[in-house]
Design a protein around this motif. Sequence first.
Motif, short mmCIF file in Angstrom:
data_model
loop_
_atom_site.label_atom_id
_atom_site.label_comp_id
_atom_site.label_asym_id
_atom_site.label_seq_id
_atom_site.Cartn_x
_atom_site.Cartn_y
_atom_site.Cartn_z
N LEU A 63 92.79 48.11 -10.37
CA LEU A 63 92.58 48.45 -11.46
C LEU A 63 93.51 47.53 -12.43
N PRO A 64 93.02 47.03 -13.66
CA PRO A 64 93.10 46.23 -14.19
C PRO A 64 94.52 45.34 -13.88
N PHE A 65 95.98 46.36 -14.17
CA PHE A 65 96.71 45.33 -13.63
C PHE A 65 97.55 44.87 -13.15
N ASN A 66 96.48 45.29 -11.67
CA ASN A 66 97.64 45.51 -10.19
C ASN A 66 96.91 44.23 -9.40
N SER A 67 97.78 43.55 -9.09
CA SER A 67 97.63 42.58 -8.24
C SER A 67 95.86 43.04 -6.72
N VAL A 68 95.52 42.29 -6.52
CA VAL A 68 93.99 42.60 -5.98
C VAL A 68 93.95 41.15 -4.93
N ARG A 69 92.92 41.68 -4.24
CA ARG A 69 92.47 40.84 -3.01
C ARG A 69 90.92 40.42 -3.09
N PHE A 70 90.05 39.89 -3.90
CA PHE A 70 88.36 39.95 -3.23
C PHE A 70 88.20 39.01 -1.44
N LEU A 71 87.03 40.39 -1.24
CA LEU A 71 86.72 39.50 0.12
C LEU A 71 86.55 38.40 0.31
N THR A 72 86.29 37.55 -0.29
CA THR A 72 86.36 35.60 0.18
C THR A 72 88.09 35.65 0.31
N ILE A 108 89.09 47.87 4.37
CA ILE A 108 89.21 46.65 3.73
C ILE A 108 87.76 47.62 2.58
N LEU A 109 87.87 48.43 2.08
CA LEU A 109 87.43 49.93 0.61
C LEU A 109 88.00 49.31 0.19
N TYR A 110 89.90 48.85 -0.39
CA TYR A 110 89.96 48.57 -1.75
C TYR A 110 89.28 47.03 -2.25
N VAL A 111 89.26 45.92 -0.62
CA VAL A 111 88.42 44.72 -1.20
C VAL A 111 87.26 44.93 -1.66
N ILE A 112 86.76 45.44 -0.90
CA ILE A 112 84.65 46.00 -1.16
C ILE A 112 85.13 46.21 -2.78
N LEU A 113 85.64 47.29 -3.01
CA LEU A 113 85.45 47.34 -4.42
C LEU A 113 86.32 46.97 -5.41
N THR A 114 87.05 46.34 -5.21
CA THR A 114 87.58 44.92 -5.90
C THR A 114 86.56 43.78 -6.00
N SER A 115 85.07 42.88 -4.90
CA SER A 115 84.98 42.50 -5.22
C SER A 115 83.77 43.20 -6.14
N ILE A 116 83.36 44.14 -5.92
CA ILE A 116 82.35 44.81 -6.41
C ILE A 116 82.86 44.38 -7.65
N VAL A 117 83.71 45.68 -8.46
CA VAL A 117 84.69 45.19 -9.73
C VAL A 117 84.35 44.56 -10.52
N GLY A 118 85.43 43.72 -9.91
CA GLY A 118 86.05 41.88 -10.54
C GLY A 118 84.19 41.15 -10.63
#
Length: 319
Positions: free
Chosen positions: A261-270, A84-94
Amino acid sequence: MKLEKPQSKQESITKSYQTRSADRIEKIAQRIFTVCAFVAVIAVASITLYMIIKGVPAIFQVGLTEILFGTVWKPSAADPSFGILYVILTSIVGTTMAILIGVPIGIGSAIFLTEIAGKRVAAIIQPAVELLAGIPSVIYGLLGIIILNPLMYKLELVIFKDSPMHQFTGGANLISAILVLAIMILPTVISISSSAIRAVPVQLKNSSLALGATKMQTIIRVILPAAKSGIITAIVLGIGRAIGEAMAISLVSGSVVNIPLPFNSVRFLTTAIVSEMSYASGTHKDVLFTIGLVLFIFIMIINLSLNRILKKGEKANGA
């Protein structure tokens, strides 16, 4: 010299009864408030204990390192992965970007409403802010799909029209999620900051102006420092709203585990919890509870850190 008329026996009895009645009411009120305080403490302790009990087993089954630092999320594969590293990073960045956008706008709006706008203008804007606070999260998400995502998709087509490697998202990307979160925290930041600014004693403002300071100097150097405690509270609640939001960003972010990344589809922790909890089972479900535990720890760390910063600031001002 005028002598006081001695109280009659009936008056003494009445006064004594009233005193005892007031003492009884105070004791009852004190007990009620004590019970309320204990209920709040027990609720927090119960939630914390529950999250630990439900979130820890997956750590032993999968491994803490693989969960926190793994980059592949394939819980249903023959050889499942639960990174879930990318998920954690997405929540932090977002969340960070939403706060960086929303907080300055919110505080600026609060200053405008309380110190600059006329009564007629404030009477129009204030109800709009309150109405914004009452809009359900799913409505923000639907508006994001209808308005924001098509605009992001047009921008995406312009930027990546000659890029064969880019995977187009239809506008459901990190930027859309950040903008929706920034808008969603505005009512909280504006309302609480406005209340904090209005609570500043008018004598401070008048004294600053009397010493020759301009209106903007008074706002920046006197009113905002005096309202700092309330403004920090607004920021804390805004962060809580942003990091805990699920429904709106699940509609506009694409809900794909991806590098933030700005134009990537992402997933947050929630959204990771919301999108998969309904059908998850076994280790997969346990890992989702672990994600909830990680989210819970993040929020606790943020709140404790900001409260500590606030207390240090109060001690410095007191010294």
